[in-house]
Design a protein around this motif. Structure first.
Motif, PDB file in Angstrom:
ATOM      1  N   ASP A 276       0.597  -1.176   0.544  1.00 61.55           N
ATOM      2  CA  ASP A 276       0.187   0.029   0.111  1.00 61.55           C
ATOM      3  C   ASP A 276       0.979   1.208  -0.176  1.00 61.55           C
ATOM      4  O   ASP A 276       1.149   1.152   1.264  1.00 61.55           O
ATOM      5  CB  ASP A 276      -1.378   0.543   1.326  1.00 61.55           C
ATOM      6  CG  ASP A 276      -1.938   0.938   1.274  1.00 61.55           C
ATOM      7  OD1 ASP A 276      -1.852   2.094   0.519  1.00 61.55           O
ATOM      8  OD2 ASP A 276      -2.871   1.416   1.654  1.00 61.55           O
TER       9      ASP A 276
ATOM     10  N   ALA B  36      -0.348   4.109   1.966  1.00 67.38           N
ATOM     11  CA  ALA B  36      -0.222   4.309   3.033  1.00 67.38           C
ATOM     12  C   ALA B  36       0.871   4.476   3.941  1.00 67.38           C
ATOM     13  O   ALA B  36       0.877   5.495   5.030  1.00 67.38           O
ATOM     14  CB  ALA B  36      -0.873   2.903   3.551  1.00 67.38           C
TER      15      ALA B  36
ATOM     16  N   ARG C  87      -7.957   3.171   5.908  1.00 66.57           N
ATOM     17  CA  ARG C  87      -5.576   3.504   5.942  1.00 66.57           C
ATOM     18  C   ARG C  87      -5.339   4.374   6.647  1.00 66.57           C
ATOM     19  O   ARG C  87      -4.227   3.861   7.553  1.00 66.57           O
ATOM     20  CB  ARG C  87      -5.715   4.622   4.503  1.00 66.57           C
ATOM     21  CG  ARG C  87      -4.984   5.256   3.512  1.00 66.57           C
ATOM     22  CD  ARG C  87      -5.232   4.766   2.614  1.00 66.57           C
ATOM     23  NE  ARG C  87      -4.613   4.093   1.360  1.00 66.57           N
ATOM     24  CZ  ARG C  87      -4.912   4.176  -0.164  1.00 66.57           C
ATOM     25  NH1 ARG C  87      -5.128   4.911  -0.340  1.00 66.57           N
ATOM     26  NH2 ARG C  87      -4.607   3.244  -0.320  1.00 66.57           N
TER      27      ARG C  87
END
Length: 216
Positions: A73, A76, A112
């Motif tokens: 991710d 993030a 997130r």
């Protein structure tokens, strides 16, 4: 300690580039994203900082660019880079925890935001689980300063000393030497294959050099 500069202060060229990068992240476009970016930049620009500055933030983001493809991710991870030293008080042992709570407050609820806060907390020890690709990327980018050129590393070490100017020389040398010995005792300083190959040798060279100076 000096107050945080107001978030609407005119940004430097570096801060303007960082702000553009922040508002380019998904979900950060528009006035709300710009306000949040300015608030974070104001924190990174606090006058008591010497190492944990906007230059460090920019360096961490640049290192994350080198590690592109490793995080699962990347958004993030990049947000966590912005928050990981958003609160920094050299007298406090809880900077990472307070920065993580700030991320939770400012990013709101959601998966997130929770991941960003988790990643920020990881930077307290830089010890992600073996299968934590997000954590490995952030921790490696944060510690990549250890792998700079000798001149860059010397500037980093001097800036750290300035942030701990309230500690007398003997106590600082002892404490810093202990930190360096613990780092050198680790089987690996970094967790991603790229960092292990490209940054590890230089980082160990720099750490050994500083330790020798401190204990000579």
């Amino acid at each position: 300690m000096a107050a945080t500069p107001p978030p609407d202060s005119p940004p430097s060229d570096q801060e303007a580039a960082l702000l553009r990068r922040f508002t380019a992240l998904p979900g950060n476009a528009g006035p709300a994203g710009e306000r949040l970016g300015r608030e974070l930049l104001a924190r990174w620009a606090e006058p008591h900082r010497r190492y944990h500055t906007t230059a460090h933030l920019a360096a961490v983001l640049g290192r994350l660019d080198e590690l592109a493809g490793h995080p699962t991710d990347p958004i993030a991870v990049e947000l966590a880079a912005w928050f990981h030293d958003a609160i920094y008080d050299p007298y406090s042992p809880d900077n990472e925890e307070m920065s993580a709570r700030l991320a939770e407050d400012l990013l709101g609820a959601g998966r997130r935001a929770a991941e960003v806060a988790r990643l920020v907390r990881l930077t307290a020890g830089h010890d992600p689980d073996p299968d934590d690709r997000n954590g490995a990327a952030l921790c490696d980018a944060d510690l990549a300063v250890l792998a700079g050129s000798p001149e860059q590393y010397a500037a980093y070490a001097a800036a750290v000393r300035q942030e701990y100017a309230y500690v007398d020389d003997d106590a600082f040398r002892e404490g810093r030497a202990d930190v360096l010995r613990r780092l050198l005792a680790l089987p690996s300083l970094f967790h991603t294959p790229y960092a292990g190959e490209h940054w590890e040798p230089a980082a160990r060279f720099n750490l050994r050099g500083e330790l020798q100076l401190l204990t000579a």
